[in-house]
Write a protein that holds these residues in place. Structure first.
Motif, PDB file in Angstrom:
ATOM      1  N   ILE A  45     -10.890  29.238 -28.653  1.00  0.00           N
ATOM      2  CA  ILE A  45     -10.907  28.683 -27.295  1.00  0.00           C
ATOM      3  C   ILE A  45      -9.587  28.990 -26.595  1.00  0.00           C
ATOM      4  O   ILE A  45      -9.551  29.406 -25.437  1.00  0.00           O
ATOM      5  N   GLY A  46      -8.476  28.788 -27.322  1.00  0.00           N
ATOM      6  CA  GLY A  46      -7.159  29.087 -26.740  1.00  0.00           C
ATOM      7  C   GLY A  46      -7.010  30.553 -26.388  1.00  0.00           C
ATOM      8  O   GLY A  46      -6.453  30.904 -25.335  1.00  0.00           O
ATOM      9  N   ARG A  47      -7.509  31.440 -27.252  1.00  0.00           N
ATOM     10  CA  ARG A  47      -7.412  32.883 -26.993  1.00  0.00           C
ATOM     11  C   ARG A  47      -8.235  33.279 -25.773  1.00  0.00           C
ATOM     12  O   ARG A  47      -7.763  34.041 -24.916  1.00  0.00           O
ATOM     13  N   ILE A  48      -9.459  32.751 -25.664  1.00  0.00           N
ATOM     14  CA  ILE A  48     -10.312  33.073 -24.521  1.00  0.00           C
ATOM     15  C   ILE A  48      -9.694  32.540 -23.223  1.00  0.00           C
ATOM     16  O   ILE A  48      -9.700  33.219 -22.193  1.00  0.00           O
ATOM     17  N   MET A  49      -9.143  31.339 -23.279  1.00  0.00           N
ATOM     18  CA  MET A  49      -8.523  30.762 -22.082  1.00  0.00           C
ATOM     19  C   MET A  49      -7.334  31.604 -21.631  1.00  0.00           C
ATOM     20  O   MET A  49      -7.128  31.829 -20.433  1.00  0.00           O
ATOM     21  N   LYS A  50      -6.555  32.078 -22.596  1.00  0.00           N
ATOM     22  CA  LYS A  50      -5.395  32.911 -22.257  1.00  0.00           C
ATOM     23  C   LYS A  50      -5.837  34.265 -21.717  1.00  0.00           C
ATOM     24  O   LYS A  50      -5.262  34.777 -20.744  1.00  0.00           O
TER      25      LYS A  50
END
Length: 444
Positions: A236-241
Motif C-alpha cells: 500500500i505504501g509503495r503504491i501510494m508513493k
C-alpha cells in the motif's frame, strides 16, 4: 591464491617497491628482474622469506602463504623453461587488441557526450531537490534513473557507439543498461505497471471511502473491513508513493492558549497517570476543547468527551464562543446519551483549563456521579489520546470549505458518525471504536 586482500594503505605501500609492477586488492604482479633475483639467491641457499625481506617487502603485509605460493610457482617455471619461464608473457600473447589512439574528433565527441550527460543529470537532480524541498536527506540517483538519463542523452544528441563510455561516467554497467531496455524487461515493467494500476484503483476506493482521506494503515484496515481485500502494508505504501496518493500529515501546533484561573478555581489530582487503556468501556473519559478555523476568517470551538478505552466520541458540542457553557453542554449531552452506561469508579480527565477548574463545572461533574482528574500543568502527554483525536479530526474533516456555522456543525456530525462507526484503528485490533466497545462488553 591467497585469500588475504590488501587495504588501500597496503596497496600504496607495495606500489612504492621497485620490484612490483602492479598491485590490486587481490594480488601482486612482480617484475621479471625480481623473479630472476629470487632464483639466483634461492640457488645460493637463501630462504624465500629472507629474499623478500632483503628486497624491501613487508612480510606481514604480503603474508607467508603468498610468498610460498610464488616461490613454488617460479621454481617450477624455472625448472621447465629456465630464465624464459620467469618472464611475464601475458602482454605479448594476449588475444585482446591493444587500445588504439583516439583521433581528435573522437576525443571531442566523447567529451561532448560527457558534458551532455552531466547536464541531464544535474537537471534531474534539480527537479528532485525542488520536489523534496525542506527534507533534510541526501539525494541519490538510482540505476534506473541513470539508464533513462543515458538513453535520453543518446536520443537527444543522436550519439553513436557511446553506451560504454556514458555508462562508465554514470557508474553503471553496460550490461545492466542493455538489460534494462531489453524486450523482456520492458514487457515485465509493463505487466507490473498494469498490476499496480489495478491495485491503485482498489486503494483509491478505500482512500476516498466516506470522503475522508486516509494513511496507509487506515487504508489497509478499510480494505479489510469494507471491501474484504487484504493488502500488505508495504505494498500500500509503495503504491501510494508511486502514484502520489498523499495522506494527511499532522503537524505540531506551535500556538497554545493559556488561561488563568481565579482563586475560586480548583485543580484536582491526576488520577489517570496515563493509564489510558484499562479495557473497560465508559470508565475513563477524556475531554478537551479545540479551535476550528472555517470559511473566510471565521472561528469556532469544539468540545468533546472521548472514551479512553475504545476511542469512541461519546458527546460533543460546537460553539462560536468559548464560554463555560461549551463544557457544561458537552457534559449534559453525555448524560443524555442512552448508550453510555458509566462503569464503577468512572471519572473524567482534562487539562487544567479554566472551564474544568470552574466550581460550576466541578459541581456538575459530582452531580453526575463522576470522579475528576487533571493533567499536570503544561503537560499535554497526560491527555495524549484526546489531543491525537483533534489532530486526526482537523486533517480528515472538511472544515475550511464550510461558510456558515450550520454547515460546520453538519460536517462535524458527519465526521463523528464516520469516526465512531467506519474509521478502523490499528491499536483497536483493526476495529472501529463502536466495534471495539461491543467487543470489550462481550468479553467482560
Amino acid at each position: 591464491m591467497s585469500k588475504k586482500t590488501f587495504t588501500e594503505k597496503e596497496i600504496s605501500l607495495l606500489s612504492k617497491n621497485p620490484y612490483v609492477r602492479s598491485v590490486s586488492e587481490k594480488g601482486i604482479t612482480y617484475s621479471n628482474e625480481f623473479k630472476k633475483l629470487f632464483m639466483n639467491q634461492s640457488e645460493n641457499g637463501m630462504f624465500p622469506r629472507e629474499i623478500f625481506e632483503a628486497s624491501g617487502f613487508d612480510i606481514e603485509v604480503i603474508g607467508m602463504s603468498r610468498i610460498r605460493n610464488s616461490a613454488r610457482r617460479w621454481r617450477k617455471a624455472f625448472k621447465q623453461d629456465g630464465i624464459l619461464g620467469l618472464e611475464d608473457t601475458r602482454l605479448n600473447n594476449s588475444g585482446r587488441p591493444r587500445e588504439r589512439e583516439l583521433t581528435p574528433e573522437e576525443k571531442c565527441s566523447r567529451l561532448e557526450a560527457q558534458v551532455n550527460l552531466l547536464k541531464a543529470e544535474n537537471e534531474l537532480l534539480k527537479k528532485i531537490r525542488f520536489a523534496e524541498r525542506g527534507q533534510q536527506k541526501e539525494i541519490t540517483l538510482t540505476a534506473e534513473h541513470k539508464f533513462n538519463l543515458i538513453q535520453s542523452v543518446i536520443v537527444k544528441y543522436n550519439l553513436k557507439r557511446m553506451v560504454s563510455h556514458l555508462c562508465g561516467i554514470a557508474g553503471v554497467s553496460r550490461s545492466g543498461y542493455y538489460n534494462h531496455y531489453s524486450e523482456e524487461a520492458v514487457e515485465q515493467r509493463k505487466h507490473k505497471d498494469k498490476k499496480d494500476e489495478a491495485s491503485r484503483d482498489i486503494i483509491l476506493k478505500a482512500y476516498r471511502f466516506k470522503r475522508r482521506k486516509k494513511g496507509a494503515r487506515q487504508i489497509k484496515m478499510t480494505l479489510e473491513g469494507q471491501f474484504k481485500v487484504v493488502y500488505n502494508l508495504k505494498k500500500i505504501g509503495r503504491i501510494m508513493k508511486k502514484y502520489d496518493i498523499v495522506c494527511p500529515i499532522r503537524r505540531a501546533n506551535p500556538y497554545k492558549r493559556i488561561m488563568k484561573a481565579s482563586q475560586e478555581h480548583k485543580v484536582v489530582p491526576n488520577l489517570l497517570n496515563r493509564e489510558f487503556k484499562q479495557g473497560i468501556p465508559f470508565k475513563v473519559l477524556l475531554t478537551d476543547i479545540t479551535y476550528l478555523f472555517y470559511g473566510k476568517g471565521k472561528k469556532a470551538y469544539l468540545s468533546t468527551i472521548k472514551d479512553s478505552s475504545t476511542n469512541e466520541i461519546l458527546a460533543y458540542q460546537v460553539s462560536d464562543q468559548i464560554t463555560l457553557d461549551i463544557a457544561l453542554n458537552t457534559l449534559n449531552k453525555l448524560k443524555k446519551n442512552r448508550k453510555v452506561r458509566l462503569a464503577e469508579g468512572a471519572f473524567i480527565h482534562s487539562d487544567q483549563g479554566g472551564h474544568y477548574t470552574s466550581p460550576i463545572y466541578q459541581k456538575l461533574v459530582k452531580k453526575y456521579k463522576l470522579g475528576q482528574s487533571m493533567s499536570r500543568r503544561g503537560n499535554c502527554w497526560d491527555n495524549a489520546p484526546q489531543e491525537s483525536f483533534f489532530g486526526h479530526f482537523k486533517d480528515e474533516a472538511y472544515i475550511r470549505p464550510c461558510d456558515t456555522l450550520d454547515e460546520l456543525k453538519k460536517e462535524i456530525k458527519s465526521y463523528m458518525t464516520y469516526y465512531n462507526h467506519y474509521r478502523y484503528q490499528w491499536d483497536l485490533k483493526k476495529m472501529t471504536p463502536v466495534e471495539y466497545r461491543d467487543h470489550l462488553i462481550k468479553a467482560a
